[in-house]
Motif scaffolding. Structure first.
Motif, PDB file in Angstrom:
ATOM      1  N   UNK A 181      18.116  53.323  93.472  1.00  0.00           N
ATOM      2  CA  UNK A 181      17.853  54.329  92.434  1.00  0.00           C
ATOM      3  C   UNK A 181      19.025  55.296  92.358  1.00  0.00           C
ATOM      4  N   UNK A 182      19.501  55.740  93.513  1.00  0.00           N
ATOM      5  CA  UNK A 182      20.650  56.661  93.538  1.00  0.00           C
ATOM      6  C   UNK A 182      21.891  56.023  92.947  1.00  0.00           C
ATOM      7  N   UNK A 183      22.070  54.728  93.143  1.00  0.00           N
ATOM      8  CA  UNK A 183      23.248  54.041  92.593  1.00  0.00           C
ATOM      9  C   UNK A 183      23.232  54.069  91.068  1.00  0.00           C
ATOM     10  N   UNK A 184      22.045  53.983  90.484  1.00  0.00           N
ATOM     11  CA  UNK A 184      21.915  54.024  89.023  1.00  0.00           C
ATOM     12  C   UNK A 184      22.023  55.465  88.511  1.00  0.00           C
ATOM     13  N   UNK A 185      21.643  56.420  89.341  1.00  0.00           N
ATOM     14  CA  UNK A 185      21.652  57.845  88.976  1.00  0.00           C
ATOM     15  C   UNK A 185      22.593  58.602  89.906  1.00  0.00           C
TER      16      UNK A 185
END
Length: 116
Positions: free
Chosen positions: A41-45
């Protein structure tokens, strides 16, 4: 005539996110296609801090919008997924995206004009 105050039980006060709370809506979109790990999720955001993402996921879990599944592996694995209730937000988020596409130029022009 002034508007009466909102009723204490007004449904708007219980919304899982406010207009402008970009992280909840973006997490909903991130999880649309299935469960994801925190790091995915952090990689996308990339603009969300780990602290804010953790707080957002915790609040979404509290509201019954996401589940948190822990797997007893080495290293430990945790995945987040939308619940059926959380999936109902996809239509709301899409409506906001449609509105944004239609009105973004006007909105940005107003911001620019009013921040000078």
């Amino acid at each position: 005539m002034p508007h009466p105050p909102f009723e204490p039980a007004c449904p708007v006060t219980a919304l899982p996110f406010q207009i402008g709370d970009k992280w909840t809506a973006l997490v909903v979109l991130c999880l649309e296609d299935g469960p994801k790990r925190f790091t995915a999720i952090r990689a996308v955001l990339p603009n969300v801090t780990a602290k804010v993402l953790a707080e957002t996921l915790r609040a979404m879990g509290r509201d019954g919008l996401v589940t948190r599944a822990e797997y007893d592996e080495n290293p430990p694995r945790v995945e987040y997924a939308l619940t059926p209730l959380g999936r109902t937000l996809l239509d709301l988020v899409e409506a906001a995206r449609v509105w944004s596409r239609a009105h973004l130029p006007e909105l940005l022009a107003n911001r620019a004009a009013n921040t000078r």
